[in-house]
Design a protein around this motif. Structure first.
Motif, short mmCIF file in Angstrom:
data_model
loop_
_atom_site.label_atom_id
_atom_site.label_comp_id
_atom_site.label_asym_id
_atom_site.label_seq_id
_atom_site.Cartn_x
_atom_site.Cartn_y
_atom_site.Cartn_z
N PHE A 286 -10.04 -17.78 -15.28
CA PHE A 286 -11.29 -17.12 -15.67
C PHE A 286 -12.14 -16.95 -14.41
O PHE A 286 -12.59 -17.95 -13.84
CB PHE A 286 -11.98 -18.00 -16.71
N GLN A 287 -12.29 -15.72 -13.96
CA GLN A 287 -13.19 -15.49 -12.83
C GLN A 287 -14.59 -15.36 -13.39
O GLN A 287 -14.96 -14.36 -13.99
CB GLN A 287 -12.79 -14.24 -12.05
N ALA A 288 -15.37 -16.40 -13.18
CA ALA A 288 -16.66 -16.52 -13.84
C ALA A 288 -17.74 -15.73 -13.13
O ALA A 288 -17.53 -15.22 -12.03
CB ALA A 288 -17.05 -17.99 -13.91
N GLU A 289 -18.91 -15.64 -13.77
CA GLU A 289 -20.04 -14.91 -13.19
C GLU A 289 -20.69 -15.70 -12.06
O GLU A 289 -21.39 -15.13 -11.23
CB GLU A 289 -21.08 -14.56 -14.25
N ASP A 290 -20.49 -16.99 -12.04
CA ASP A 290 -21.01 -17.79 -10.93
C ASP A 290 -20.31 -19.15 -10.94
O ASP A 290 -19.48 -19.44 -11.81
CB ASP A 290 -22.55 -17.92 -10.98
N ALA A 293 -20.89 -21.24 -14.14
CA ALA A 293 -20.10 -20.81 -15.29
C ALA A 293 -18.63 -21.22 -15.11
O ALA A 293 -17.95 -21.55 -16.08
CB ALA A 293 -20.20 -19.30 -15.47
#
Ligand code: SF4
Lengths: 621, 358
Positions: A286-290, A293
């Protein structure tokens, strides 16, 4: 074969350097693969600029790759190159000061024009003005020869010149007797869709080899016999790749599906890239928003019974701190990988450092102990990842895995393990209620602990009868209900600490390497300094001085015998790529006077440098 | 968790949002979902009504209680999970959508709910909220909007009206408020609704629709904080004013409001903006919650006065189908196994060019 002389060497250090666009990393990788196939022990370290596309021909745009290979086992990518391959004036200038007198320089002369020389601050041409008189210089028009070799191909001059790195690789492969068949197969595969490029690169590679064999300029080639490595199957592996594989292996050996929540950051992103390839192992990335996250999602996945992992570097750890603290409070397994880089702040993103130890240890509010595991070599990143997962799952705790840029990008031959030899990790999910409530029925207490490990039950959603709520507020011992009771808080703080301290019972004792048994000085290290310290200790011993070496892989808790080991030497020397962070912890914990040696240059220690420091410490004892 | 799934029959005909979540034949009641924890909100807080509505409505879903999870952040509303006898996590400020994302994408057999407030979701956690919506993670997000910080005792929030006088803004707040519905629509949310704590029937209907939606559902609940911002929604609640102040949206119905439905909404032919007109104006528009284009839903959301909230549309502003992040991820995993076969660890570790020594 030509009738040229062959000299035997026991080890060689080569550095390929050129513009970012010159393909030096690929050249280095291929030379490494050829060397591994030949059977030498080796160790490599790439060095690339922080800027993605620094202007061509400038000093900030220089990219390099260093390779150390030998007929015996080696521990580091080497201090100083014996051979520098410089593809332009900037590459020569940026690397010259690392070369010892007498080193060999193979330099592409094609860009040594007044304009490009000026760009890097050369007033006159170093190839003519005597600046290189202390070196063995092979000034060759590599680009021109490459273009000549590719004249028959339907390529523009610019396209043809791009194969100069393969010409250089061919030449170096000849010089050191490396087989090039593997590289030819590699090129056939890589450029299968572009037959002209494929054939041009192969032709350039062969032309480079043939040039070495026929030209008068190279009178000798060198032979480095294969090393006597322990029997087994080997492959070459970088630290980040080994760490990724360690996580996949831990997922397989625990039966827990792997979930990675991550935000791109140098030098950790390669782990995200790697794990995203392994979906057939059930790996979810999961490439998160930051950064927050990334760790939050990993913790959410862990609550659901997955192996939750987040990967980052120091700045990301700072952002994740609050969530790591939540994981301490929730007592859920969570793997936090910190691939350390130079700090503070953005610091030196592409350079190495080990200055996040205290952040890993203490960088949270409240008393929030987190176990720390630090791999000591690229290949050890695999086992360190498995160990981090074992601790996290067994003790229901977040674990910090402290690698660094040097391990992440460095590579070495790695003995491929048998799957059945890898540890099995038992999740032991809670399946039944664990507490009577007086009227014959039972209830579930999420904070009723295992007596031995002090771990709490891991009851995942979907398990009937074990519905419960957990959170970051302090919980009553046992029931897990919110509690503001002073005594209970004191008990919970101490219990969480005791749980982490208790991990020491499950880790191997600190072992000491002291071949003579007469050492009065112990050199201690942690993390990626293992290689340089080990190489330095060998030199010192070879010079007739006894020295003991020990390396800490577990930094929280320390192995149970750590204090005894430290106290059994007259003096302890601790080199660190920080200003003495482990020394601070050990002094505080064991009241042992530790002599620190600290350098924070963004570069690994050199064996020679450490050998001097160790010798001096021995003569001082 | 596959064993928990395989031995349970999943009822056919369950709403898309709950597909994959095991159901039960054992009748459930409000009590099934009531935990043994004492509820600790201030007496009179709007949170009580919302809790009662949720506890009353969950049995209607017929899901296994153990497959429901409530995740919250920090704030008064975030105490919610403690009072529900499901799985729950009271996490940290603003991060519930991120935590719930990890849970929902790894456990498609769970019904995952996020409970958050205006400060939690729109201030400290704004980034996670918009990305959860954009990704369309299968979550139902209940955003309790009381236009104030309650737990920290009365500072203005990102939904407080401009000029709000609070402890931290004695001369009035300086920043324009967010309209959570506009924000969610701008963040590409596939389900956006608004309801009110005091209207149990409306609240329950919206919760039903939100749970049934597959993807991220954002439900803004206007919630009264009687301690620090009492009466914030009185204009929308009092019998004298509410009919003129609330625009009740029904999919497929003309948009009319007012005591005798004497007002309507039409489009200004020149500017394209929506405006109030007479209820019998032939140009009154029909609400289409399922329109692929979100412009009209957005224009509706802009009808509300940012200060007084007069002319707030309530109901489902938008509900469109788009594959969820978790479903897409599961599909990629299946495709990978389908094309490459299941993972072979020994093969992975050996790589493409191993060599043998000795
Ligand atoms: S402070 Fe306001 S929102 Fe919080 S519990 Fe009390 S009334 Fe409810």
């Amino acid at each position: 074969m030509s009738g040229k002389q062959v000299h035997e060497l026991d080890r060689v250090i080569i550095r390929f350097a050129g513009d970012s666009g010159d393909g030096m990393q690929l050249t280095g990788d291929r030379f490494t693969a050829e060397t591994a196939a030949f059977g030498n022990d080796l160790s490599t370290l790439p060095n690339f600029p922080a800027e993605i596309r620094a202007p061509a021909g400038t000093l900030p745009g220089v990219s390099s790759f260093q390779l150390h290979f030998a007929d015996h086992d080696i521990l580091t990518p080497g201090d100083a190159p014996d051979v520098l391959v410089a593809m332009n004036p900037a590459a020569l200038k940026a690397n010259l000061e690392d070369l010892p007198r007498g080193a060999t320089i193979v330099v592409d002369t094609s860009e040594f024009t007044a304009r490009t020389l000026k760009k890097v601050g050369y007033d006159s041409n170093p190839l003519d003005d005597g600046a290189l008189s202390d070196y063995k210089v092979h000034a060759l028009d590599l680009t021109g020869m490459t273009m000549d070799a590719l004249a028959a191909f339907d390529l523009t001059r610019k396209e043809a010149s791009r194969s100069k790195n393969m010409f250089a690789l061919g030449l170096l492969s000849w010089m050191y007797g490396r087989p090039i068949e593997g590289t030819i197969q590699f090129l056939e595969k890589k450029f299968a869709k572009h037959p002209v490029i494929r054939d041009a690169n192969i032709a350039a590679l062969r032309a480079g080899w043939n040039y070495g064999e026929t030209t008068e300029d190279f009178a000798v080639s060198y032979e480095i016999k294969p090393a006597a490595l322990a029997p087994g199957r080997y492959r070459n592996i970088t630290g980040n790749l080994a760490l990724s594989y360690g996580l996949v292996a831990a997922s397989q050996r625990s039966g827990l599906p792997l979930f990675l929540g991550s935000y791109p950051i140098t030098p950790a992103s390669d782990i995200l890239h790697e794990l995203s390839k392994h979906k057939r192992f059930g790996v979810r990335t999961f490439q998160a928003e930051d950064e927050i996250a990334g760790v939050g999602a990993a913790l959410g996945a862990a609550f659901g019974g997955a192996l939750g992992v987040t990967t980052t570097s120091g700045p990301g750890i700072a952002l994740k701190s609050e969530t790591i603290g939540l994981a301490v409070s929730l007592e859920l397994p969570l793997i936090v990988c910190d691939i350390q880089r130079g700090g503070p702040s953005t610091g030196l993103p592409t350079k190495t450092e080990q200055a996040d130890l205290l952040q890993a240890m203490f960088g949270r509010n409240g008393e929030a102990p987190v176990p720390i595991v630090a791999p000591c070599s690229p290949g050890d990143c695999f086992y360190a990842a498995l160990e981090a997962v074992r601790i996290a799952v067994t003790y229901r705790t977040p674990v910090l895995l402290l690698s660094d840029g040097y391990l992440a990008n460095g590579a070495e031959p790695w003995r491929i393990p048998e799957i059945n030899d890898l540890p099995l990790i038992e999740p032991r999910f809670a399946t039944a209620r664990n507490q009577g409530n007086g009227n014959g029925s039972a209830q579930f207490w999420p904070y009723l602990r295992d007596r031995e490990t002090l771990a709490r039950p891991w009851a995942v959603p979907g398990t009937a009868g074990l519905e419960h709520r957990i959170g970051g507020l302090e919980k009553a011992d046992g029931s897990g209900n919110i509690s503001y009771d002073p005594q209970n808080h004191d008990l919970m703080v101490r219990t969480r600490q005791a749980k982490v301290d208790g991990i020491a019972a499950s880790i191997p004792p600190l072992s000491v390497d002291d071949p003579s048994g007469e050492a009065r000085l112990l050199v201690l290290g942690w993390g990626s300094t293992y290689g340089p310290i080990g190489a330095a200790a060998r030199r010192v011993r070879a010079a007739g001085y006894p020295v003991a070496q020990a390396h800490l892989r577990h930094l929280n808790p320390f192995p149970a015998n750590t204090g005894d080991v430290l106290r059994s030497y007259d003096r302890v020397l601790l080199p660190e790529m920080n200003l003495g962070q482990l020394a601070l912890l050990l002094r505080g914990r064991y009241l042992v006077d530790i002599r620190s040696y600290n350098r924070v240059r963004g570069l690994p220690f050199k064996a020679e440098e450490l050998a001097d420091v160790i010798e001096k410490a021995i003569t001082d004892v | 968790m596959s064993e928990t799934l395989s031995d349970i029959t999943v009822e056919l005909g369950v709403p898309a949002g709950l597909r994959g979540v095991p159901t039960t034949d054992v009748p459930e009641t409000k009590k099934t979902f009531t935990s043994d924890q004492e509820v600790r909100w201030c007496p009179g807080c709007g949170d009580y009504a919302i809790l009662a509505a949720v506890q009353g409505f969950l049995p209607e879903l017929g899901l296994r209680r153990e497959n429901i999870v409530f995740v919250s952040g920090i704030g008064c509303s975030s105490r919610f999970p403690y009072y529900l006898d499901t799985y729950g996590m009271h996490s940290i400020h603003g991060r519930a959508p991120a935590i719930a994302t990890g849970l929902a994408v790894t456990r498609p057999d769970l019904s995952v709910w996020v409970v958050t407030g205006d400060g939690d979701a729109l201030s400290i956690g704004g980034n996670h909220l918009i990305h959860a919506l954009r990704r369309n993670v299968n979550l139902t997000i209940l955003l309790f909007n009381n236009r104030i910080y309650g737990l920290t005792k009365g500072q203005y929030s990102p939904t407080s009206e401009l000029g709000k006088i609070t402890k931290s803004t004695p001369m009035g707040s300086l920043d324009a408020p967010f309209n959570p519905v506009s924000l969610a629509l701008g963040a590409e949310a596939t389900f956006v609704a608004r309801t009110i704590d005091s209207d149990r029937a409306h609240l329950t209907a919206v919760l039903h629709a939100a749970a049934a939606h597959r993807g991220a559902s954002l439900v803004e609940v206007y919630q009264n904080c009687n301690i620090f911002n009492d009466g914030a929604f009185d204009l929308l609640k009092s019998p004298e004013t509410r009919d003129d102040m609330l625009i009740r949206l029904e999919h497929g119905q003309p948009i009319r409001f007012g005591a005798d439905l004497d007002k309507g909404i039409r489009r200004d032919q020149v500017t394209g903006a929506l405006e109030v007109c007479a209820g019998d104006d032939p140009a009154v528009i029909v609400h289409d919650a399922h329109a692929a284009d979100s412009s009209q839903a957005f224009a509706l959301s802009r009808l509300a006065d940012p200060g007084t909230l007069a002319r707030s549309p309530i109901g489902i502003l938008r509900q469109v189908d788009r594959a969820t992040y978790g479903d897409r991820m599961s599909e990629q995993l299946e495709t990978a196994v389908g094309t490459q076969g299941p993972g072979d660890l020994a093969g992975l570790l050996a790589g493409s060019d191993p060599w043998t020594v000795g």
